[in-house]
Design an enzyme around this catalytic site. Sequence first.
Site, short mmCIF file in Angstrom:
data_model
loop_
_atom_site.label_atom_id
_atom_site.label_comp_id
_atom_site.label_asym_id
_atom_site.label_seq_id
_atom_site.Cartn_x
_atom_site.Cartn_y
_atom_site.Cartn_z
N CYS A 1 -28.68 22.76 34.23
CA CYS A 1 -29.41 21.87 33.32
C CYS A 1 -30.84 21.63 33.80
O CYS A 1 -31.67 21.16 33.05
CB CYS A 1 -28.70 20.54 33.18
N CYS B 1 -30.10 14.50 28.97
CA CYS B 1 -30.00 15.38 30.14
C CYS B 1 -30.86 14.95 31.32
O CYS B 1 -30.53 15.23 32.46
CB CYS B 1 -30.33 16.81 29.74
#
Lengths: 404, 181
Positions: free
Chosen positions: B33, B102
């Site tokens: 990520c 995120c």
Amino acid sequence: MTQTTASRRVYLDHAATTPVRPEVAEAMLRFMVTDFGNASSVHGFGRVAKEATENARAQVASLMGARPEEIVLMSGGTEADNMAIRGAVLANAGRGRHVITTKIEHHAVLHTCEGLEKEGLAEVTYLPVDAQALVSAEAVAEAIRPDTVLVSLMFANNEVGTIQPVAEVGRLCREKGILFHTDAVQAYGALPLDVDALGIDLLSASSHKIYGPKGIGALFIRKGRKVRPLITGGFQERNRRAGTSNVPGAVGFGLAAELAMKEMEGRRRRLVALRDRLINGLVKKVEFTRLNGHPTLRLPNNANLSFEFVEGESILLSLDMKGVAASSGSACTSGSLEPSHVLLAMGLPPEVAHGSVRMTLGTGNTDEDVDYVLEVLPPIIDRLRAMSPLHAKVVAGREARKGG
Amino acid sequence: MYNQRVMDHFSQPRNVGDIPDADGVGEVGNPVCGDIMRIAIKVRADRIEDIKFKTFGCGAAIATSSMVTELVKGKTLQEAEEISNRTVAEALGGLPAIKMHCSNLAADALHRAIEDYRRRNGGAVGAGVAPAVAAGARAASGPAAHDEDKCPSCCGKIAQLGRELAEGRDITAGPPSDPIK
């Protein structure tokens, strides 16, 4: 983007877009204000506009060794890619439905291919690349099936700059009677390019990458090759692309193409020198830095580097505060939450892909610009690494080895 | 893209670093990520006496890390546990929508550090904390913090990989999942 305290502004994002050359903007103005006619009109206003458009078409054609009637003007590179792929698949459905392309194409190609697959109109093979983003002609040859109708291989990659074996693939397609499309948006105007010598049937080009205006591009369609239009309506562009001609855009694109042709070799030599000084300087000054893409088969203006243990957007923000404009393959800058599909296809680990920075030079850049980046970028990486838990682990490992 | 306060915390982050003799350490995120946050705390008399962070990530990741350390320094553990990722984003005056999930995990890293502290000191995770808060903190700091519904692009694939592992598929055998294109 943010407040800048920088003493200097350095634009290093020419692969994204370029400034319009002043003489190009000036040439366009006339066709907006004075000679504003519709190129399809019968009257004098129209004839002037038509003549200017056809002159531009010839200039655009000349830069790729094509004939003017093989050039279809349209909104840009994305539309050209869409028309080349969708149009070729639809027009050649009787011959087959298999398309070969690569994992590192621009999304204008990839998403068009994926759309055709979803619609059940094509089966697509996405070829892998090596660690330097190079596609092998052998892999293309092996992927060809009896029902293959189209191969689409970009001329040079927009992110890492790797120049693909277009001539070899062109020859192969010619032998097999398969249509060959190349997305040359980054290469057109930057590299010598001849559609006949390279066996290209379809080529996408864009104006705003070569110091022309945005909103105009072209698809080269070799005479005799069948491609179905995407935009229907009037009879413009020999029935291949409907819509009132963008005359000022065409004039600007044409002049930009002519200038690119005249200046190509000089630009190329200058850019390669700047590029290599930038790459070598950064690799030397900043440890854990790697060049992404091919060292020599590379666009003259492209420097793409990964600075390990730091994230690309953080680097871009920091550079922006110093007045330097660059881009990144980091997820955070792509709007997709995933790092660049190109860097991942090359086998870069995600965390290294996240730390990539693309700097693309242009005709306006100078030696001083490169010096400035070599001065401001290393401390930025140092600062971000001092904050990075990944870097801390590497340093700890090194200390432990030293101690042992 | 980012407001002034976010840029301030990004360009001059507070409490960067490590605590060599930390009482608790928490780490969240993953390199796929592009965000990894590590928070270390020093606790005295149930209060966070010192806190340091190290973060690999984008501007929002660094700014939220910095902000969370500022928010909880000197606070009691219970007060710190009540701080959520949303609180941090609000304290920064908001984040771009795409960053809300995120890159906004700093509070999760903090909660993990507190859990680590509690584990080291008797193992009663959540002791002295309202059960709901403690449960929330645990949930938020685990893999569930990566909610695949909110983050289908990266975390959906990670979750899928997890499911396949759980089903006993040998992921080293290659597709079908193709978790990272």
